[in-house]
Design a protein around this motif. Structure first.
Motif, PDB file in Angstrom:
ATOM      1  N   LYS A  65       0.844  -1.216   0.000  1.00  0.00           N
ATOM      2  CA  LYS A  65       0.000   0.000   0.000  1.00  0.00           C
ATOM      3  C   LYS A  65       0.867   1.250   0.000  1.00  0.00           C
ATOM      4  O   LYS A  65       0.523   2.259  -0.609  1.00  0.00           O
ATOM      5  CB  LYS A  65      -0.890   0.016   1.253  1.00  0.00           C
ATOM      6  N   LEU A  66       2.009   1.185   0.702  1.00  0.00           N
ATOM      7  CA  LEU A  66       2.912   2.336   0.805  1.00  0.00           C
ATOM      8  C   LEU A  66       3.866   2.422  -0.391  1.00  0.00           C
ATOM      9  O   LEU A  66       4.437   3.470  -0.667  1.00  0.00           O
ATOM     10  CB  LEU A  66       3.726   2.255   2.106  1.00  0.00           C
ATOM     11  N   HIS A  67       4.087   1.282  -1.056  1.00  0.00           N
ATOM     12  CA  HIS A  67       5.000   1.213  -2.211  1.00  0.00           C
ATOM     13  C   HIS A  67       4.264   0.515  -3.352  1.00  0.00           C
ATOM     14  O   HIS A  67       4.620  -0.611  -3.730  1.00  0.00           O
ATOM     15  CB  HIS A  67       6.268   0.427  -1.845  1.00  0.00           C
ATOM     16  N   PRO A  68       3.231   1.169  -3.947  1.00  0.00           N
ATOM     17  CA  PRO A  68       2.369   0.468  -4.919  1.00  0.00           C
ATOM     18  C   PRO A  68       3.085   0.008  -6.185  1.00  0.00           C
ATOM     19  O   PRO A  68       2.660  -0.956  -6.815  1.00  0.00           O
ATOM     20  CB  PRO A  68       1.268   1.494  -5.234  1.00  0.00           C
ATOM     21  N   GLU A  69       4.188   0.668  -6.570  1.00  0.00           N
ATOM     22  CA  GLU A  69       4.898   0.279  -7.796  1.00  0.00           C
ATOM     23  C   GLU A  69       5.887  -0.862  -7.565  1.00  0.00           C
ATOM     24  O   GLU A  69       6.398  -1.455  -8.515  1.00  0.00           O
ATOM     25  CB  GLU A  69       5.666   1.489  -8.373  1.00  0.00           C
ATOM     26  N   ALA A  70       6.178  -1.135  -6.304  1.00  0.00           N
ATOM     27  CA  ALA A  70       7.226  -2.112  -5.968  1.00  0.00           C
ATOM     28  C   ALA A  70       6.690  -3.540  -5.923  1.00  0.00           C
ATOM     29  O   ALA A  70       5.487  -3.771  -5.776  1.00  0.00           O
ATOM     30  CB  ALA A  70       7.846  -1.754  -4.626  1.00  0.00           C
ATOM     31  N   VAL A  71       7.617  -4.485  -6.030  1.00  0.00           N
ATOM     32  CA  VAL A  71       7.329  -5.893  -5.742  1.00  0.00           C
ATOM     33  C   VAL A  71       7.729  -6.095  -4.283  1.00  0.00           C
ATOM     34  O   VAL A  71       8.897  -5.926  -3.927  1.00  0.00           O
ATOM     35  CB  VAL A  71       8.122  -6.829  -6.676  1.00  0.00           C
ATOM     36  N   VAL A  72       6.745  -6.412  -3.449  1.00  0.00           N
ATOM     37  CA  VAL A  72       6.959  -6.475  -1.995  1.00  0.00           C
ATOM     38  C   VAL A  72       6.929  -7.916  -1.513  1.00  0.00           C
ATOM     39  O   VAL A  72       6.040  -8.691  -1.879  1.00  0.00           O
ATOM     40  CB  VAL A  72       5.882  -5.653  -1.245  1.00  0.00           C
ATOM     41  N   ILE A  73       7.914  -8.256  -0.693  1.00  0.00           N
ATOM     42  CA  ILE A  73       8.007  -9.601  -0.115  1.00  0.00           C
ATOM     43  C   ILE A  73       7.632  -9.510   1.362  1.00  0.00           C
ATOM     44  O   ILE A  73       8.177  -8.690   2.107  1.00  0.00           O
ATOM     45  CB  ILE A  73       9.449 -10.135  -0.227  1.00  0.00           C
ATOM     46  N   GLY A  74       6.695 -10.352   1.772  1.00  0.00           N
ATOM     47  CA  GLY A  74       6.344 -10.472   3.196  1.00  0.00           C
ATOM     48  C   GLY A  74       6.579 -11.906   3.619  1.00  0.00           C
ATOM     49  O   GLY A  74       6.430 -12.830   2.814  1.00  0.00           O
ATOM     50  N   VAL A 113       5.830 -17.229   2.743  1.00  0.00           N
ATOM     51  CA  VAL A 113       6.333 -16.060   2.003  1.00  0.00           C
ATOM     52  C   VAL A 113       5.244 -15.613   1.033  1.00  0.00           C
ATOM     53  O   VAL A 113       4.543 -16.440   0.451  1.00  0.00           O
ATOM     54  CB  VAL A 113       7.669 -16.364   1.275  1.00  0.00           C
ATOM     55  N   ALA A 114       5.072 -14.289   0.935  1.00  0.00           N
ATOM     56  CA  ALA A 114       4.089 -13.718   0.016  1.00  0.00           C
ATOM     57  C   ALA A 114       4.775 -12.641  -0.805  1.00  0.00           C
ATOM     58  O   ALA A 114       5.676 -11.953  -0.318  1.00  0.00           O
ATOM     59  CB  ALA A 114       2.924 -13.119   0.790  1.00  0.00           C
ATOM     60  N   THR A 115       4.347 -12.500  -2.058  1.00  0.00           N
ATOM     61  CA  THR A 115       4.858 -11.448  -2.925  1.00  0.00           C
ATOM     62  C   THR A 115       3.665 -10.719  -3.527  1.00  0.00           C
ATOM     63  O   THR A 115       2.757 -11.357  -4.064  1.00  0.00           O
ATOM     64  CB  THR A 115       5.762 -12.044  -4.022  1.00  0.00           C
ATOM     65  N   VAL A 116       3.691  -9.389  -3.392  1.00  0.00           N
ATOM     66  CA  VAL A 116       2.562  -8.565  -3.821  1.00  0.00           C
ATOM     67  C   VAL A 116       3.093  -7.358  -4.606  1.00  0.00           C
ATOM     68  O   VAL A 116       4.064  -6.729  -4.186  1.00  0.00           O
ATOM     69  CB  VAL A 116       1.747  -8.063  -2.599  1.00  0.00           C
ATOM     70  N   CYS A 117       2.457  -7.056  -5.728  1.00  0.00           N
ATOM     71  CA  CYS A 117       2.713  -5.799  -6.441  1.00  0.00           C
ATOM     72  C   CYS A 117       1.361  -5.179  -6.730  1.00  0.00           C
ATOM     73  O   CYS A 117       0.576  -5.725  -7.515  1.00  0.00           O
ATOM     74  CB  CYS A 117       3.487  -6.035  -7.737  1.00  0.00           C
ATOM     75  N   GLN A 118       1.080  -4.070  -6.068  1.00  0.00           N
ATOM     76  CA  GLN A 118      -0.231  -3.437  -6.230  1.00  0.00           C
ATOM     77  C   GLN A 118      -0.450  -2.945  -7.657  1.00  0.00           C
ATOM     78  O   GLN A 118      -1.520  -3.135  -8.230  1.00  0.00           O
ATOM     79  CB  GLN A 118      -0.362  -2.284  -5.238  1.00  0.00           C
ATOM     80  N   MET A 190       8.668 -16.741  -6.962  1.00  0.00           N
ATOM     81  CA  MET A 190       7.655 -15.682  -6.953  1.00  0.00           C
ATOM     82  C   MET A 190       8.167 -14.395  -7.586  1.00  0.00           C
ATOM     83  O   MET A 190       7.432 -13.723  -8.311  1.00  0.00           O
ATOM     84  CB  MET A 190       7.227 -15.377  -5.527  1.00  0.00           C
ATOM     85  N   LEU A 191       9.415 -14.036  -7.292  1.00  0.00           N
ATOM     86  CA  LEU A 191       9.981 -12.809  -7.873  1.00  0.00           C
ATOM     87  C   LEU A 191      10.008 -12.915  -9.395  1.00  0.00           C
ATOM     88  O   LEU A 191       9.641 -11.970 -10.103  1.00  0.00           O
ATOM     89  CB  LEU A 191      11.387 -12.555  -7.323  1.00  0.00           C
ATOM     90  N   ALA A 193       8.053 -14.779 -11.224  1.00  0.00           N
ATOM     91  CA  ALA A 193       6.654 -14.712 -11.686  1.00  0.00           C
ATOM     92  C   ALA A 193       6.134 -13.281 -11.678  1.00  0.00           C
ATOM     93  O   ALA A 193       5.285 -12.913 -12.502  1.00  0.00           O
ATOM     94  CB  ALA A 193       5.787 -15.597 -10.791  1.00  0.00           C
ATOM     95  N   ALA A 194       6.651 -12.458 -10.761  1.00  0.00           N
ATOM     96  CA  ALA A 194       6.229 -11.060 -10.668  1.00  0.00           C
ATOM     97  C   ALA A 194       6.966 -10.173 -11.680  1.00  0.00           C
ATOM     98  O   ALA A 194       6.741  -8.959 -11.723  1.00  0.00           O
ATOM     99  CB  ALA A 194       6.467 -10.536  -9.248  1.00  0.00           C
ATOM    100  N   GLY A 195       7.889 -10.773 -12.455  1.00  0.00           N
ATOM    101  CA  GLY A 195       8.591 -10.027 -13.495  1.00  0.00           C
ATOM    102  C   GLY A 195       9.935  -9.464 -13.075  1.00  0.00           C
ATOM    103  O   GLY A 195      10.535  -8.691 -13.812  1.00  0.00           O
ATOM    104  N   VAL A 196      10.418  -9.869 -11.911  1.00  0.00           N
ATOM    105  CA  VAL A 196      11.726  -9.402 -11.468  1.00  0.00           C
ATOM    106  C   VAL A 196      12.800 -10.279 -12.108  1.00  0.00           C
ATOM    107  O   VAL A 196      12.721 -11.503 -12.054  1.00  0.00           O
ATOM    108  CB  VAL A 196      11.844  -9.463  -9.921  1.00  0.00           C
TER     109      VAL A 196
END
Length: 199
Positions: A65-74, A113-118, A190-191, A193-196
């Motif tokens: 939510k704070l970094h909507p353009e980023a690929v975020v790992i939790g 592990v979760a990966t999210v890109c808004q 996951m990274l 798959a997210a295009g990294v």
């Protein structure tokens, strides 16, 4: 005229854990670190596996939510002793209690592990269970270990990358860094798959 490749999205690790930061830096990928503001209280009757999955995703979403353009790992880890979640002990007394409960037992460390890109709508979550068999530890061994290692910020008080390895009989896992706190094989999957693009 050929198109130049799209610039790579920034990667953000949604965790303040130094262990996860050290693990992610192994990938030689530039990343930022952000603290996820997530309540980690288990829901009544929530299984350790479900708790780990829910928290990993909640952390990734909170930072995304704070970094909507980023690929975020939790990521999140819950020690599972016969269906009972064991978290970070926080104190010496609670660590003693945890290790006494675990001696001679098999504990599943549920590492999610979760990966999210808004911006792209990408969201994946996975879990890497690690089966850990503890030796039948004496009270003296527990006390010596805790005084030497002080693993009060580790789920289940067992820091396998340090002296904690001496407490164990066996570790079974298909993702060897999962026990330390971040399953890198799944994270890489996951990274990508997210295009990294990984180095």
């Amino acid at each position: 005229m050929h198109q130049s490749p799209a610039p790579q999205r920034p990667v953000v690790l949604g965790s303040t854990s130094r262990y996860r930061r050290e693990l992610l830096s192994r990938l030689n990928l530039p990343f930022e670190v952000a603290s996820p503001d997530v309540d980690e209280t288990p829901a009544p009757g929530e299984a350790p596996r479900d708790l780990a999955l829910r928290l990993a995703l909640a952390k990734a979403r909170a930072v995304a939510k704070l970094h909507p353009e980023a690929v975020v790992i939790g990521s999140d880890q819950v020690a599972d002793l016969s269906g009972q979640p064991l978290g970070k002990p926080g104190t010496h007394e609670r660590a003693v209690q945890q290790l006494r409960q675990m001696r001679g037992q098999t504990v599943i460390f549920q590492t999610a592990v979760a990966t999210v890109c808004q911006a792209s709508g990408f969201e994946q979550v996975d879990i890497a269970p690690v089966e850990v068999r503890f030796r039948d530890l004496s009270d003296e061994e527990i006390e010596r270990y805790l005084r030497a290692e002080q693993p009060y910020d580790c789920a289940g008080s067992a820091k396998s990358e340090g002296l904690g390895i001496a407490l164990l009989d066996a570790i079974h896992s298909d993702d060897p860094t999962a026990l330390i706190g971040l399953p890198l094989i799944r994270t890489c999957r996951m990274l990508r798959a997210a295009g990294v693009v990984l180095p």
